[in-house]
Design an enzyme around this catalytic site. Structure first.
Site, short mmCIF file in Angstrom:
data_model
loop_
_atom_site.label_atom_id
_atom_site.label_comp_id
_atom_site.label_asym_id
_atom_site.label_seq_id
_atom_site.Cartn_x
_atom_site.Cartn_y
_atom_site.Cartn_z
CE1 TYR A 29 -3.42 2.84 1.06
CE2 TYR A 29 -1.80 3.36 2.75
CZ TYR A 29 -2.93 3.70 2.03
OH TYR A 29 -3.57 4.89 2.29
CE LYS A 65 -2.98 5.32 -1.74
NZ LYS A 65 -4.01 6.19 -2.31
N1 LIG Z 1 -8.60 7.49 5.84
C1 LIG Z 1 -7.33 7.67 6.16
O1 LIG Z 1 -6.94 7.65 7.33
C2 LIG Z 1 -6.32 7.92 5.07
C3 LIG Z 1 -5.00 8.22 5.45
C4 LIG Z 1 -4.06 8.46 4.45
C5 LIG Z 1 -4.43 8.44 3.12
N2 LIG Z 1 -5.72 8.15 2.79
C6 LIG Z 1 -6.07 8.07 1.37
O2 LIG Z 1 -7.29 8.71 1.16
C7 LIG Z 1 -8.06 8.02 0.19
C8 LIG Z 1 -9.40 7.64 0.78
O3 LIG Z 1 -9.19 6.62 1.73
P1 LIG Z 1 -10.24 5.99 2.71
O4 LIG Z 1 -9.76 4.63 2.99
O5 LIG Z 1 -10.40 6.88 3.87
O6 LIG Z 1 -11.50 5.82 1.86
P2 LIG Z 1 -12.86 6.66 1.72
O7 LIG Z 1 -12.60 7.96 1.09
O8 LIG Z 1 -13.62 6.61 3.00
O9 LIG Z 1 -13.61 5.70 0.70
C9 LIG Z 1 -12.98 5.07 -0.37
C10 LIG Z 1 -13.85 5.23 -1.60
O10 LIG Z 1 -13.25 4.52 -2.67
C11 LIG Z 1 -14.16 3.58 -3.17
N3 LIG Z 1 -13.42 2.42 -3.58
C12 LIG Z 1 -12.54 1.69 -2.85
N4 LIG Z 1 -12.11 0.65 -3.57
C13 LIG Z 1 -12.72 0.74 -4.78
C14 LIG Z 1 -12.70 -0.06 -5.94
N5 LIG Z 1 -11.95 -1.17 -6.03
N6 LIG Z 1 -13.46 0.30 -6.98
C15 LIG Z 1 -14.24 1.39 -6.90
N7 LIG Z 1 -14.29 2.20 -5.85
C16 LIG Z 1 -13.55 1.86 -4.78
C17 LIG Z 1 -15.15 3.28 -2.06
O11 LIG Z 1 -16.42 2.99 -2.59
P3 LIG Z 1 -17.03 1.54 -2.80
O12 LIG Z 1 -16.64 0.71 -1.62
O13 LIG Z 1 -18.50 1.83 -2.90
O14 LIG Z 1 -16.45 1.04 -4.07
C18 LIG Z 1 -15.22 4.64 -1.38
O15 LIG Z 1 -16.15 5.47 -2.01
C19 LIG Z 1 -7.21 6.82 -0.24
O16 LIG Z 1 -6.52 7.12 -1.42
C20 LIG Z 1 -6.26 6.63 0.92
O17 LIG Z 1 -5.03 6.05 0.51
C21 LIG Z 1 -6.67 7.88 3.73
#
Ligand SMILES: NC(=O)c1ccc[n+]([C@@H]2O[C@H](COP(=O)([O-])OP(=O)(O)OC[C@H]3O[C@@H](n4cnc5c(N)ncnc54)[C@H](OP(=O)(O)O)[C@@H]3O)[C@@H](O)[C@H]2O)c1
Length: 266
Positions: free
Chosen positions: A156, A160
């Site tokens: 992961y 990134k």
């Molecule tokens: N949250 C954190 O703490 C954090 C920290 C550092 C970086 N980030 C980055 O921020 C971004 C968002 O992360 P998050 O985990 O917090 O998620 P999020 O924004 O809460 O949700 C992820 C979104 O991506 C969609 N998604 C995931 N896998 C998919 C797939 N295979 N095909 C289509 N859609 C997909 C999900 O929808 P469906 O499930 O409906 O498909 C959901 O809408 C990521 O790039 C992550 O690396 C997050």
């Protein structure tokens, strides 16, 4: 210049159904951009699209697509050839947490497809139109875990890191051609996905988590001004220490200790 004039009329958010993706969509809708919302869960996309189009009087289109599929980018682009897209946000990610060999090879490859190959292809397929009219924006989401090797999420964090370096290079390549590229290097954000992967313990890091809306606002403020943004003052300070004050080996070991404490039962 307003975001609507600079990046309108349509924006596409890949990974839009909840969390940071939905927050991106809401912020852009509030600024008058029409939205293409992509994710797997159709019902969530439909209700978000309905809510945003009603509340902000914008047009929306949903595309139900698994972004880990090898032909995901081509499928999406096939559905939007008639739309004038000025802004592309890639938010979706897959994170296979755990000891490297305890996750299947398929999981590691799925991380590469979802987090690196599909965003690369979408940038490739969407950017030409932006360059031709000398106007557009691209935001890739990354993570503080990408600034050094991060145990238990090695693939992961490697994907990134790919996003950081890709976005920085394209920022330099396109900045005088009217296309703004930004990588948003986020720390912990309280999204449903994060909460689900977070064990009971929420002290320490839990207190440092940001709200999705804050992250999105900082990202949009930085777009067009710089190649990358680290939302949150505490995150900026922590990353400064990790990158510039600690020897790299110590930073890797520190990150390993944090992740071991967070995800491993030791
Ligand atoms: N949250 C954190 O703490 C954090 C920290 C550092 C970086 N980030 C980055 O921020 C971004 C968002 O992360 P998050 O985990 O917090 O998620 P999020 O924004 O809460 O949700 C992820 C979104 O991506 C969609 N998604 C995931 N896998 C998919 C797939 N295979 N095909 C289509 N859609 C997909 C999900 O929808 P469906 O499930 O409906 O498909 C959901 O809408 C990521 O790039 C992550 O690396 C997050």
């Amino acid at each position: 210049m307003s975001i609507q004039t600079r990046y309108g009329p349509w924006a596409i958010v890949a990974g839009a159904s909840e969390g940071l993706g939905a927050a991106h969509a809401e912020e852009l809708a509030s600024r008058g951009l029409n939205l293409i919302l992509v994710a797997r869960r159709s019902e969530l996309l439909q209700s978000l699209a309905l809510e945003l189009s009603t509340r902000y009087d914008i047009e929306t289109k949903i595309i139900v697509q698994d972004l880990s599929a090898p032909d995901a980018a081509e499928q999406i682009v096939r559905n939007i050839t008639d739309l004038d897209i000025g802004l592309f946000i890639y938010n979706a990610a897959f994170s296979a947490i755990g000891p490297f060999l305890e996750r299947s090879l398929d999981d590691h490859l799925k991380e590469i497809h979802t987090n690196a190959l599909t965003p690369l292809k979408l940038v490739y397929l969407l950017a030409q139109q932006m360059l031709d009219r000398r106007r557009g924006g691209i935001v890739l989401m990354s993570s503080l875990s990408a600034f050094q090797g991060s145990a238990y999420i090695s693939t992961y964090s490697a994907t990134k890191a790919f996003n950081i370096v890709l976005a920085e290079g394209l920022w330099e390549e396109w900045r005088e051609q009217g296309v703004d590229v930004l990588v948003c290097v986020s720390g912990a954000v309280r999204t449903p996905n994060y909460i689900a992967s977070e064990p009971e313990r929420t002290g320490g890091l839990g207190d440092m988590t940001m709200h999705p809306e804050q992250v999105v606002r900082e990202a949009l403020t930085a777009l067009g001004k710089q190649p990358y943004v680290i939302p949150g003052r505490v995150n900026r300070m922590a990353s400064f220490v990790m990158r510039h004050l600690l020897p790299r080996k110590v930073a890797i070991q520190f990150m390993g200790r944090v992740l071991r404490g967070k995800y491993m039962q030791v």
